[in-house]
Design an enzyme around this catalytic site. Structure first.
Site, PDB file in Angstrom:
ATOM      1  N   THR A 120       1.481   2.016   1.051  1.00 54.51           N
ATOM      2  CA  THR A 120       0.089   2.445   1.070  1.00 54.51           C
ATOM      3  C   THR A 120      -0.959   1.492   0.473  1.00 54.51           C
ATOM      4  O   THR A 120      -0.680   0.747  -0.460  1.00 54.51           O
ATOM      5  CB  THR A 120       0.009   3.802   0.296  1.00 54.51           C
ATOM      6  OG1 THR A 120       1.016   4.655   0.807  1.00 54.51           O
ATOM      7  CG2 THR A 120      -1.314   4.477   0.458  1.00 54.51           C
ATOM      8  N   ARG A 163       6.767  13.222  10.245  1.00 53.90           N
ATOM      9  CA  ARG A 163       6.575  13.447   8.797  1.00 53.90           C
ATOM     10  C   ARG A 163       5.161  13.021   8.380  1.00 53.90           C
ATOM     11  O   ARG A 163       4.691  11.949   8.742  1.00 53.90           O
ATOM     12  CB  ARG A 163       7.622  12.645   8.021  1.00 53.90           C
ATOM     13  CG  ARG A 163       7.503  12.739   6.492  1.00 53.90           C
ATOM     14  CD  ARG A 163       6.719  11.585   5.908  1.00 53.90           C
ATOM     15  NE  ARG A 163       6.763  11.538   4.450  1.00 53.90           N
ATOM     16  CZ  ARG A 163       6.037  10.706   3.706  1.00 53.90           C
ATOM     17  NH1 ARG A 163       5.208   9.852   4.286  1.00 53.90           N
ATOM     18  NH2 ARG A 163       6.122  10.718   2.400  1.00 53.90           N
TER      19      ARG A 163
HETATM   20  N1  GLY Z   1       5.238   1.488   2.020  1.00 52.56           N
HETATM   21  C1  GLY Z   1       5.475   2.558   2.769  1.00 52.56           C
HETATM   22  C2  GLY Z   1       5.390   3.864   2.134  1.00 52.56           C
HETATM   23  O1  GLY Z   1       6.337   4.222   1.535  1.00 52.56           O
HETATM   24  O2  GLY Z   1       4.392   4.483   2.186  1.00 52.56           O
HETATM   25  N1  GLY Z   2       2.405   7.537  -0.278  1.00 49.65           N
HETATM   26  C1  GLY Z   2       2.575   7.397   1.080  1.00 49.65           C
HETATM   27  C2  GLY Z   2       3.562   8.250   1.687  1.00 49.65           C
HETATM   28  O1  GLY Z   2       4.415   8.804   1.030  1.00 49.65           O
HETATM   29  O2  GLY Z   2       3.505   8.381   2.889  1.00 49.65           O
END
Ligand code: GLY
Ligand code: GLY
Length: 310
Positions: A169, A197
């Site tokens: 993110t 998801r």
């Molecule tokens: N980096 C990707 C996520 O886990 O949101």
């Molecule tokens: N924080 C990003 C995710 O879990 O999609």
């Protein structure tokens, strides 16, 4: 006050070979947001510009460079929120959009809704002339390799977000010269997530929140944990009760660790220009540009300062 912009490039165990590009990416994004403020743009314009810069940067998990889901497809989530009106717009599970944050802003400004998902979000993008781009222009070699390498999904509990499993993110918060605050968050989500998801990022009060009466927050970390504690709103509620921005972030992240074993990070800015960047993962790239300097860091306790050139 000329305004403040704070950005993060995701809280996770950033490997050493991505450290330099992560520093460079968050610094560039903070400068991008700040230059928008200097030209008279609003906090909302600044967070959109800062997040777009990171969506376009393949070192971060958002836009170009997003992680892939279990089917090897990209499903991106984003939110933007205006602290002056509490308006927000968000999209989930969009494909083939280079800058989901700008689509989220269009949802806020051009529809009566707050959140559009997958096909509907893509149909809306087409209807307002936001270009659909070929998959190959957004999927990086790194994302494809990561997806091929790991057939199992990472659970994302504390250890996982402190390993190479997660890539998280981007986000930005800003306050402008009028004292308006805004936040934006954008992500490709968890690598190898189930198709469909939705994480915390596009959910108001979890991935972000902005209120001129208090502060603007953008969160990063394990989405299911952030959702359980509605992390952005939890941080705001501590600030409302008089705690400092840093203490509020630390207490909330600590609570998430203790209560649901989740790790993450947050950036916060107040209408008076105070700011904080905090995380409980191994690393989080962040940068902040205020009236004094460009500040940045990535390791716990790290805080570099670059004087501003006049
Ligand atoms: N980096 C990707 C996520 O886990 O949101
Ligand atoms: N924080 C990003 C995710 O879990 O999609």
């Amino acid at each position: 006050m000329s305004g403040v912009v704070v950005v993060h490039g995701g809280a996770w165990a950033i490997p050493d070979d991505m450290v330099e590009d992560s520093y460079a990416g968050v610094k560039a994004a903070a400068c991008e947001g700040s230059s928008v403020l200097k030209k008279g743009g609003s906090a909302l314009d600044a967070v959109e510009a800062a997040v777009r810069a990171m969506e376009d940067n393949t070192v971060f998990n958002s836009g170009h460079g997003s992680m892939l889901n279990a089917d090897g497809e990209m499903e991106m989530d984003a939110i933007i929120m205006d602290g002056s009106t509490l308006s927000s717009g968000a999209v989930t599970s969009v494909k083939n959009i280079a800058n989901p944050v700008s689509l989220a802003r269009a949802v806020m400004e051009k529809t009566p809704h707050m959140l559009l998902s997958s096909r509907g979000a893509n149909m809306f993008a087409e209807s307002i002339g936001i270009a659909t781009v070929p998959t190959d222009t957004l999927v990086t070699e790194y994302a494809r390799k990561e997806w091929e390498k790991h057939t199992a999904f990472a659970f994302g509990v504390l250890e996982d977000f402190n390993s190479r499993w997660a890539h998280d993110t981007v986000g930005a918060v800003a306050v402008d010269s009028a004292g308006n605050v805004a936040c934006a968050t954008s992500t490709g989500g968890l690598r190898n997530k189930m198709v469909g998801r939705v994480g915390d990022s596009p959910i108001i009060g979890s991935g972000g929140y902005a209120d001129n009466l208090c502060a603007a927050v953008s969160c990063t970390g394990h989405g299911e944990s952030i959702l359980k504690v509605t992390l952005a709103r939890l941080i705001i509620s501590h600030i409302e009760r008089g705690k400092s921005l840093a203490d509020s972030s630390q207490l909330s992240l600590q609570y998430m660790g203790d209560r649901v074993q989740g790790a993450g990070g947050a950036i916060v800015v107040s209408p008076s220009g105070q700011w904080a960047a905090t995380f409980t993962t191994k690393r989080m790239a962040w940068a902040a540009l205020d009236h004094e300097a460009l500040w940045y860091g990535l390791n716990p306790g790290e805080r570099f300062k670059e004087e501003l050139s006049q």
